[in-house]
Design an enzyme around this catalytic site. Structure first.
Site, short mmCIF file in Angstrom:
data_model
loop_
_atom_site.label_atom_id
_atom_site.label_comp_id
_atom_site.label_asym_id
_atom_site.label_seq_id
_atom_site.Cartn_x
_atom_site.Cartn_y
_atom_site.Cartn_z
N ARG A 164 0.97 0.11 -0.63
CA ARG A 164 0.08 1.05 -1.30
C ARG A 164 -0.52 1.84 -1.16
O ARG A 164 -1.14 1.94 -0.22
CB ARG A 164 -0.10 -0.25 -2.26
CG ARG A 164 1.00 -0.87 -3.17
CD ARG A 164 0.47 -2.16 -3.87
NE ARG A 164 1.07 -3.39 -4.47
CZ ARG A 164 1.19 -4.16 -3.53
NH1 ARG A 164 1.06 -4.16 -2.47
NH2 ARG A 164 2.16 -4.95 -4.64
N LYS A 173 -1.64 -6.89 -3.05
CA LYS A 173 -2.28 -7.70 -3.74
C LYS A 173 -2.79 -8.90 -4.10
O LYS A 173 -1.60 -9.84 -3.61
CB LYS A 173 -1.63 -7.63 -5.56
CG LYS A 173 -0.96 -6.27 -5.67
CD LYS A 173 -0.23 -6.14 -7.16
CE LYS A 173 -0.48 -4.45 -7.49
NZ LYS A 173 0.66 -4.34 -8.56
N HIS A 176 2.40 6.53 -4.59
CA HIS A 176 2.80 5.54 -5.01
C HIS A 176 4.32 6.51 -5.00
O HIS A 176 5.71 5.34 -4.43
CB HIS A 176 3.00 5.08 -6.13
CG HIS A 176 2.58 3.92 -6.42
ND1 HIS A 176 2.27 2.47 -6.11
CD2 HIS A 176 4.32 2.88 -7.64
CE1 HIS A 176 2.46 1.73 -5.94
NE2 HIS A 176 3.82 1.60 -6.51
N ARG A 219 5.81 4.71 -1.87
CA ARG A 219 6.63 3.16 -1.43
C ARG A 219 7.55 3.81 -2.07
O ARG A 219 9.34 2.61 -1.36
CB ARG A 219 5.57 3.15 -2.79
CG ARG A 219 5.62 1.63 -2.87
CD ARG A 219 4.38 0.66 -3.06
NE ARG A 219 4.46 -0.82 -3.67
CZ ARG A 219 3.90 -1.74 -3.24
NH1 ARG A 219 4.08 -1.70 -2.11
NH2 ARG A 219 4.83 -2.89 -3.65
N HIS A 247 5.86 -7.44 -2.56
CA HIS A 247 6.58 -8.18 -4.30
C HIS A 247 6.45 -9.49 -4.56
O HIS A 247 7.17 -10.20 -3.59
CB HIS A 247 7.62 -7.12 -4.88
CG HIS A 247 8.02 -6.26 -5.40
ND1 HIS A 247 8.42 -4.88 -5.45
CD2 HIS A 247 6.48 -4.88 -4.96
CE1 HIS A 247 8.29 -3.09 -5.44
NE2 HIS A 247 6.88 -3.87 -5.53
N TYR A 258 14.72 -0.65 -8.00
CA TYR A 258 14.63 0.32 -6.95
C TYR A 258 16.22 0.26 -6.41
O TYR A 258 16.65 0.92 -6.28
CB TYR A 258 13.80 -0.16 -6.24
CG TYR A 258 12.65 0.28 -6.24
CD1 TYR A 258 11.55 1.93 -6.36
CD2 TYR A 258 11.51 -1.39 -5.65
CE1 TYR A 258 10.58 1.74 -6.52
CE2 TYR A 258 9.80 -0.73 -6.61
CZ TYR A 258 9.75 0.33 -6.56
OH TYR A 258 9.09 0.85 -6.43
#
Length: 330
Positions: A186, A210, A277, A280, A303, A312
């Site tokens: 990120r 995150k 992004h 990414r 994730h 994806y």
């Protein structure tokens, strides 16, 4: 706060009831002044957010900070809740589901994903207050999030990625493009990296993602080569992985990285909107199309939910034709 208000009202009512006829205004004021002196009373301006709501927002943010929410996420929550407080000027316990629907209705022109983000912040805020028994019930519980737009992330094709590489004019631009693509990180993760974080032996580093969670990411040979070249071109003592081009040298901002990638994309004459992004997305899409396992890519992207990575996995038409030719039993 409500109990104190009711108590104040009760005391005033009882006092006025016991006042004898022909008592002067001065005596009434003195009696009321004696009662009011026991309370902290502030005038609420209708144009300003309610102090109770502001107080609860700060309480919520403090709680989330203790839970380990990242500074970036906290800033996002603070901004969204400040806008909410400016529109809904009520005490927290007086805010209804209808108030929330009216507020969200102001933003119908926004994309559903943006609207869902605003609702998510409100649900987190009121859900936390209800869980902490600060309010009796959660007014956001009955509001369903808007349907998500079924749009696949716009990744670069292999040709467009090469065009980006060819369009780089500075050593920093090329190093940045290669790091963003190779690691799938990120924007905030790359922006916070330091030179000392890079292990050139294993061609890897650890990043904080995150939820303040740490994970290991990896570099390509190209990324390592261009990073070394970039480091050799620098004569500064800054610890940051990427720094500004002009003195005084300092860590490049997230906005600076966005601008850099946008400039390279424009120079490469790529028509789609290219952001950090996008790099990414490109990492995830091209890696999966090349045969990588979904679970591995999920770990590399950081994730928590496999469904987030699954978006994806929709392969290109060319890849589908290739798979059909390769695996169809004739």
């Amino acid at each position: 706060m409500q109990a104190a208000g009711e108590h104040l009202l009760s005391q005033i009512s009882q006092s006025l009831f016991t006042i004898q006829p022909n008592v002067s205004i001065t005596e009434i004021q003195a009696r009321l002044s004696e009662i009011i002196s026991q309370y902290d009373i502030r005038r609420i301006e209708i144009e300003e957010p309610h102090p109770d709501l502001q107080e609860k927002i700060e309480l919520f943010l403090s709680g989330k900070k203790l839970e380990g929410l990242s500074p970036l996420s906290l800033d996002g929550y603070r901004l969204q809740l400040r806008v909410f407080a400016e529109h809904v000027k009520k005490k927290v316990e007086d805010i209804t589901t209808a108030d929330l629907r009216v507020y969200l209705g102001r933003f119908q022109n926004l994309k559903s994903a943006t609207l869902a983000s605003k609702l998510s912040v409100l649900k987190s805020f009121f859900g936390w207050l209800a869980a902490e028994d600060i309010i009796p019930k959660d007014p956001s519980a009955k509001i369903k999030p808007p349907k998500k737009e079924k749009r696949l992330p716009k990744a670069l094709t292999i040709e467009e990625l090469e065009m980006m590489r060819e369009a780089c004019k500075t050593i920093r631009e090329r190093a940045l493009i290669e790091v963003m693509y190779a690691t799938g990180c990120r924007l905030s993760e790359v922006q916070q990296l330091n030179r000392a974080d890079i292990d050139f032996t294993t061609q890897s580093c650890r990043v904080i993602g995150k939820g303040n969670k740490e994970r290991e990411v990896y570099f390509s040979f190209k990324a390592i080569y261009h990073l070394k070249k970039y480091f050799l071109s620098r004569g500064d003592q800054e610890q940051a992985l990427f720094i500004t081009e002009r003195r005084p040298f300092r860590r490049i901002s997230g906005r600076g990285i966005q601008r850099e990638i946008g400039i390279v994309a424009a120079r490469a004459k790529i028509t789609k909107n290219v952001t950090p992004h996008t790099m990414r997305h490109t990492f995830a899409t091209l890696t999966l199309n090349n045969g990588a396992e979904l679970v591995a890519v999920q770990e590399l992207l950081g994730h928590e939910n496999p469904a987030t990575t699954q978006i994806y996995a929709s392969i290109t038409a060319e890849r589908k034709r290739e798979q059909h030719r390769k695996y169809l039993v004739q």
